[in-house]
Design an enzyme around this catalytic site. Structure first.
Site, PDB file in Angstrom:
ATOM      1  CG  ASP A 193      -1.818  -1.238   1.243  1.00 12.94           C
ATOM      2  OD1 ASP A 193      -2.355  -1.584   0.177  1.00 12.94           O
ATOM      3  OD2 ASP A 193      -1.947  -1.857   2.306  1.00 12.94           O
ATOM      4  CG  HIS A 220      -3.470  -5.256   2.684  1.00  7.33           C
ATOM      5  ND1 HIS A 220      -2.926  -4.352   1.797  1.00  7.33           N
ATOM      6  CD2 HIS A 220      -3.613  -6.410   1.986  1.00  7.33           C
ATOM      7  CE1 HIS A 220      -2.751  -4.928   0.635  1.00  7.33           C
ATOM      8  NE2 HIS A 220      -3.148  -6.187   0.711  1.00  7.33           N
TER       9      HIS A 220
END
Ligand SMILES: NC(=O)c1ccc[n+]([C@@H]2O[C@H](COP(=O)([O-])OP(=O)(O)OC[C@H]3O[C@@H](n4cnc5c(N)ncnc54)[C@H](O)[C@@H]3O)[C@@H](O)[C@H]2O)c1
Ligand SMILES: O=C(O)C[C@H](O)C(=O)O
Length: 356
Positions: A193, A220
């Site tokens: 990310d 996530h």
């Protein structure tokens, strides 16, 4: 010079010493190639990859073989690990590579490891959420973590298998049950990310991605992925449209790849890159380097939730410090509330899987 019987026996003995499973592997897989003078472990760290023959596992294994901090690299999978091991073992870098195949060799793969990286498990197909992977991956992560608790309870664990928001709580519960849980050593890998956020912000702002640092906190999956664009380094100011575009693209980066791969899996190459960046940070921390900071999904008191991704400082025993979120703007405060709601459910789902 032709190898004679004696020479072959010596190689077999040395190989069996390097990898107690070598003889078994030779029988089952036809793996012949050995590195008879290789000396693992003289200096550097011992790293195991569980799920090493997969889409992430293979490039991850290759990149870890190139990492000078690694002296021994164990590659474990339930399929194809002998081939991947033979292939990677030909690279003329320092780490000694050993392969392990199937559940019966899991413990040998884990004994003595300093760092265990877990990309084992099924990936998404278009139309699926990460949570749709829970039913298969929860059991895989449970089994692998039971092995870690038994064979290398002091190892740092980097957990990649999805859904990370649930698999990290699963791992924690397995370790608690075994009496080996140390929250400082269990890290869910959310580095991809950050990697994506750095790339997308750099694109929008016309910067070099290597110079951009975007903290990404929360978890996530979807809205739990919360980029803190107000804290980007170097400082940037974004229009509301840019903020919306970037937040959405970072939150949906995984889906973008899943759709582009059209049924052939999810991010593997960028994930291997991110996993190695994160594992390297963990190893530098273990070595005693100062100021090693990355984002990760960890046991946390930063919010009221038991797990949360934020910046952590890595040290000789894993996580040395977890940083608070810092000042958030209104957009991020709203995002945080959404993220916490979904995260709470995913965490509870993981905990219940072991406790029930
Ligand atoms: N954290 C992240 O940012 C991130 C990013 C990308 C993918 N992922 C996740 O990583 C996982 C792996 O993705 P992939 O693309 O490499 O999948 P893949 O199917 O290509 O590879 C998975 C590997 O795991 C192995 N495996 C299955 N069961 C196992 C077990 N019990 N023990 C050891 N190995 C086992 C398989 O044999 C296979 O080689 C998925 O769950 C995916 O969603 C996470
Ligand atoms: O999106 C996925 O399913 C894989 C991974 O979590 C990603 O972010 O790429």
């Amino acid at each position: 010079m032709q190898p004679n019987g004696d020479f072959n026996q010596r190689i077999a003995r040395i190989s069996a010493h390097l990898n107690p499973n070598y003889l078994k592997m030779e029988e089952t897989s036809g793996l012949q190639q050995v590195n008879c003078r290789a000396k693992g472990g003289a200096s550097g760290f011992k790293v195991a990859i569980l799920g090493a023959a997969g889409g992430i596992g293979q490039p991850l294994a290759m990149l870890m073989k190139m990492n000078p901090l690694v002296s021994v690299l164990h590659l474990y999978d339930v399929v194809n690990s002998p081939g991947v091991t033979a292939d990677i073992s030909h690279m003329d870098t320092g780490a000694v590579v050993r392969g392990f195949l199937g559940q019966s060799q899991l413990e040998d793969a884990l004994v003595g490891m300093d760092l265990v990286i877990i990309p084992a498990g099924v990936p998404r197909k278009p139309g699926m959420t990460r949570d749709d992977l829970f039913n298969i991956n929860a059991g895989i992560v449970k089994t692998l973590c039971e092995g870690i608790a038994k064979c290398c309870p002091n190892a740092i664990v980097n957990l990649i298998s999805n859904p990370v928001n649930s698999t990290v709580p699963i791992a924690a519960e397995v370790f608690k049950k075994a009496g080996t849980y140390d929250p400082k050593r269990l890290l869910g890998v959310t580095m991809l990310d950050v990697v994506r956020a750095n790339t997308f912000v750099a694109e929008v702002m016309g910067l070099d991605p290597r110079e951009v640092d975007v903290p990404v906190v929360g978890g996530h999956a979807g809205v739990t992925i919360l980029p803190l664009l107000s804290q980007v380094k170097p400082p940037c100011s974004f229009t509301p449209e840019e903020t919306d575009y970037l937040t959405s693209r970072i939150q949906n980066g995984g889906t973008e790849v899943v759709e582009a791969k059209a049924g052939a899996g999810s991010a593997t190459l960028s994930m291997a890159y991110a996993a190695v960046k994160f594992a390297d940070a963990c190893l530098r921390g273990l070595r005693g380097d100062a100021g090693v900071v990355q984002c990760a999904f960890v046991a946390s008191q930063v919010t009221e939730l038991p797990f949360f991704a934020s910046k952590v400082r890595l040290g000789r025993t894993g996580i040395d410090e977890i940083y608070p979120l810092g000042p958030l703007n209104e957009y991020e405060r709203v995002g945080l509330e959404k993220a916490k709601k979904e995260l709470a459910e995913s965490i509870q789902k993981g905990v219940s899987f072991i406790k029930k």
